[in-house]
Write an enzyme that holds these catalytic residues in place. Structure first.
Site, short mmCIF file in Angstrom:
data_model
loop_
_atom_site.label_atom_id
_atom_site.label_comp_id
_atom_site.label_asym_id
_atom_site.label_seq_id
_atom_site.Cartn_x
_atom_site.Cartn_y
_atom_site.Cartn_z
N HIS A 63 1.05 5.93 1.88
CA HIS A 63 -0.05 5.80 1.26
C HIS A 63 -0.45 4.71 0.07
CE1 HIS A 63 1.41 8.07 -1.80
NE2 HIS A 63 0.33 7.87 -2.33
N CYS B 179 -1.58 11.08 -9.94
CA CYS B 179 -0.54 9.90 -9.46
C CYS B 179 -1.14 8.84 -9.99
CB CYS B 179 0.33 10.52 -8.62
SG CYS B 179 -0.86 10.21 -6.66
#
Length: 703
Positions: free
Chosen positions: A65, A212
């Site tokens: 992603h 993240c």
């Protein structure tokens, strides 16, 4: 989620054998639907994200992603591989692969949906249903939460897509664990079972933070994993997800009542001081996904042993650390400290330099010999006004080195660093140690203050430490070091550098101009750009700068004007190669480039860095070299074309800029013309200002 994944974005027989091939196969489906405008550019962004941390998860899941300027709208593509593909998970290949594509400017609502999907991937029933699905339409429906066979957990979550930061309640057989959103509002629910080992029989309580680099998938998957493990262990786990969709801070009462803290993160935890004084487990985000039970057990063990982090005083942390960078290495912090000083110094450079330049323009080049305006000022004489402007500028320039040193120390040690920093900078000016002396003084002052702050001081003296003791001791130490120990060697080095610059002629000067041009165009207002600019301004930050220093300043400003002007020209002559938003940015870039604001090219570089940045560097290097070869000089550190009357050899100077602009614009047009054309649907979207316009990145703030 209905518009994010369709049957056309599902491949139940993914034949790729590598993660790169899998990403390409799924991305091609996005391109075919006009969701991605540049396949290679998008895949480069996916690869860059993958390089930060593998995206494979235990349980046979791969979730490549990224955010990308080449994505027109948030999109999911799903592939199922019979053979499995290695995405770096510890337990082996992945057979379920999700490619998540988010625009650079994705809104919170879309990121909320993506985070909901990430949580669903931690549900075994949901992944089992994906493995059993037999056609693309039903698979897409399952992912969207429209299939009746979807797991109760997944269906519940999709129905409550607004709860991105929190899981919804699971089936009624399990007691609910407090959701993140509810916890933020102070609502927690005890979990019956083995966790009732605290005072009053309440369960053990843990607060956690997950984050993240991209903030789309791992952040929310780690939260879900920790909450599930907490439920199984009979422990209350309340998670704050610091993701791309923003975050809601946990209620201070919830944090205060917690028995332990878990940080599962790959970027610095924001407002970390809230959790000081509690037993803390600090790991990477993938540990939160793959081994949550171990982390919870470790947190309980630390609490049982009475381990805790030191409580942070109110307002603790330096300016750099409060900016969210406290977890970075010393090399990165050093750069931040230096840039802190430079950023505060630049306004003094601009104001003082322009005033001096105007003084010369009005009063002539002998204005530096004029008497003080306190002794002689005639209202009706231009020379008097020129002398006034010149002398104000000289006073402003006198602050450059002290401000540089003071705010380097401030970046390191906060306000206690200001006094020794300014003192050390003033001493650097006194002993002619110049710019190099200011750098050294700032670093020394910050280091001395940090060392003093680590000394255990009796409580009775703490009140006078920041006002009396720290300024006194640190100023004395910095002054001693600058006057007696390192000041003279630095002054000699500064003199040697000045003499070298004054001796530059011919090819050496041209090469220096090319190097400075490359630096100015490398990161468009970032640290490398600022190093070149500071190097140039340091040379003219005196009442009578040398001819070589003024040539360097001219080359730096000329090169810095090239990228935005070139992007403006390219969007004018070949507009079809750019999106509508880029063409609008191109109009503004004319003014920004003419004003010497390199950041005007940032939107173009962010959208297509592999073509724009190299082309800009080539044009900038040519302009810098030509400016030096033509002998153009500049006394003003800023102003662009608006200070052309203050430039030596102005016509040749403008020729140098024009050549660099044409070269960069031509290279960008050629490079963009060589790329593989997007399908008609994507092209139409990108050139007519449809979905592509929404994909344009927000312009970053200049460093």
């Amino acid at each position: 989620m209905s518009d994010m994944i369709t049957a056309e974005l599902v491949d139940l027989d993914l034949s790729a054998d590598t993660k790169e091939a899998a990403a390409r196969a799924l991305a091609e489906r996005m391109v075919a639907l006009g969701r991605v405008t540049d396949l290679d550019g998008f895949l480069a962004d996916v690869a860059a994200r993958e390089a930060q941390m593998p995206t494979g998860l235990d349980g046979g899941i791969g979730i490549p992603h990224c955010r990308s300027a080449h994505v027109t709208e948030p999109t999911l593509a799903f592939g199922r591989s019979a053979a499995g593909i290695d995405f770096g998970a510890a337990d082996g290949p992945a057979d379920l692969i999700f490619l998540i594509a988010a625009p650079a400017g994705a809104d919170d609502a879309h990121l909320t949906i993506l985070s909901s999907l990430a949580r669903q991937l931690m549900d075994a029933d949901f992944t089992a249903a994906l493995r059993a699905a037999d056609d693309a339409e039903s698979t897409a429906a399952l992912i969207r939460g429209e299939d009746a066979g979807a797991s109760a957990q997944g269906a519940d979550r999709d129905a409550a897509s607004g709860a991105a930061a929190a899981p919804t309640p699971h089936d009624s057989a399990a007691a609910p664990v407090a959701a993140s959103a509810g916890a933020a509002a102070g609502t927690t629910a005890p979990v019956p079972g083995g966790g009732a080992d605290r005072a009053g029989g309440r369960p053990f309580r843990i607060v956690a933070v997950t984050s993240c680099p991209t903030g789309i998938a791992h952040t929310y998957m780690a939260a879900e994993s920790l909450e599930n493990a907490g439920r199984e262990a009979g422990v209350e786990v309340v998670v704050e997800t610091q993701g791309s969709a923003g975050f809601t801070r946990l209620d201070p009462a919830v944090v205060a009542a917690a028995d332990a803290v878990i940080f599962a993160h790959d970027v610095p935890v924001r407002d970390k001081d809230r959790f000081a004084g509690k037993p803390t487990v600090d790991v990477g985000v993938k540990a939160g996904i793959n081994r949550p039970a171990e982390l919870i057990a470790e947190a309980r063990e630390k609490a049982a042993r009475g381990e805790a982090t030191a409580a942070a005083p109110a307002g603790s942390g330096t300016p750099v650390e409060r900016a969210g960078d406290s977890g970075e290495g010393y090399g990165t912090k050093l750069r931040k400290w230096l840039m802190s000083g430079v950023s505060y110094m630049v306004p003094f450079v601009a104001a003082g330099g322009l005033l001096i330049a105007l003084g010369f323009a009005i009063g002539g080049y002998k204005i530096n010999k004029a008497p003080s305006v306190m002794d002689h000022f005639v209202w009706g004489q231009a020379d008097s006004w020129g002398a006034l402007l010149f002398q104000i500028g000289v006073v402003s320039f006198g602050f450059l080195v002290p401000v540089l040193a003071g705010y380097i120390a401030y970046g390191m040690a906060d306000r206690p660093g200001l006094v020794p920093g300014f003192v050390g900078g003033a001493i650097a000016v006194t002993i002619n140690a110049g710019f190099l002396g200011g750098l050294a003084a700032g670093l020394i002052a910050g280091g001395v203050v940090m060392a003093i702050q680590k000394v255990n001081i009796p409580a009775a003296l703490r009140g006078i430490m920041p006002v009396v003791v720290i300024p006194l001791i640190s100023s004395a130490i910095v002054g001693f070091l600058m006057f007696v120990v390192i000041g003279k060697p630095i002054a000699e080095a500064q003199k040697g550098l000045t003499d070298w610059l004054n001796g530059l002629t011919g090819s050496n000067a041209v090469l220096l101009g090319a190097l400075l041009g490359l630096m100015m165009c490398f990161d468009l207002g970032g640290p490398v750009n600022k190093v070149a600019y500071t190097f140039a301004t340091a040379g003219i930050a005196v009442a009578s700068p040398s001819d070589s220093a003024m040539k360097i300043m001219a080359a730096v400003m000329a090169a810095g004007m090239v990228p935005p002007l070139a992007m403006a020209l390219a969007t004018t002559v070949r507009g079809r190669l750019f999106t509508r938003t880029e063409r609008e940015n191109g109009k503004a870039a004319w003014v920004l480039g003419a004003s010497f604001i390199s950041e005007g090219a940032i939107p173009f570089a962010a959208a297509d860095p592999l073509r724009v940045i190299p082309a800009s560097m080539v044009g900038g290097a040519i302009t810098g070299a030509l400016s030096m070869a033509f002998g153009a000089t500049l006394r003003a550190p800023h102003g662009g074309i608006f200070v052309v009357p203050l430039i030596g050899n102005p016509l040749l100077y403008l020729v140098a800029i024009a050549v660099g602009v044409c070269v960069t614009a031509g290279l960008v047009v050629v490079l963009k013309g060589l790329r593989k054309p997007a399908p008609a649907g994507a092209a139409a979207g990108s050139t007519e200002g449809g979905p592509a316009a929404a994909a344009e990145p927000k312009q970053p703030v200049a460093a």
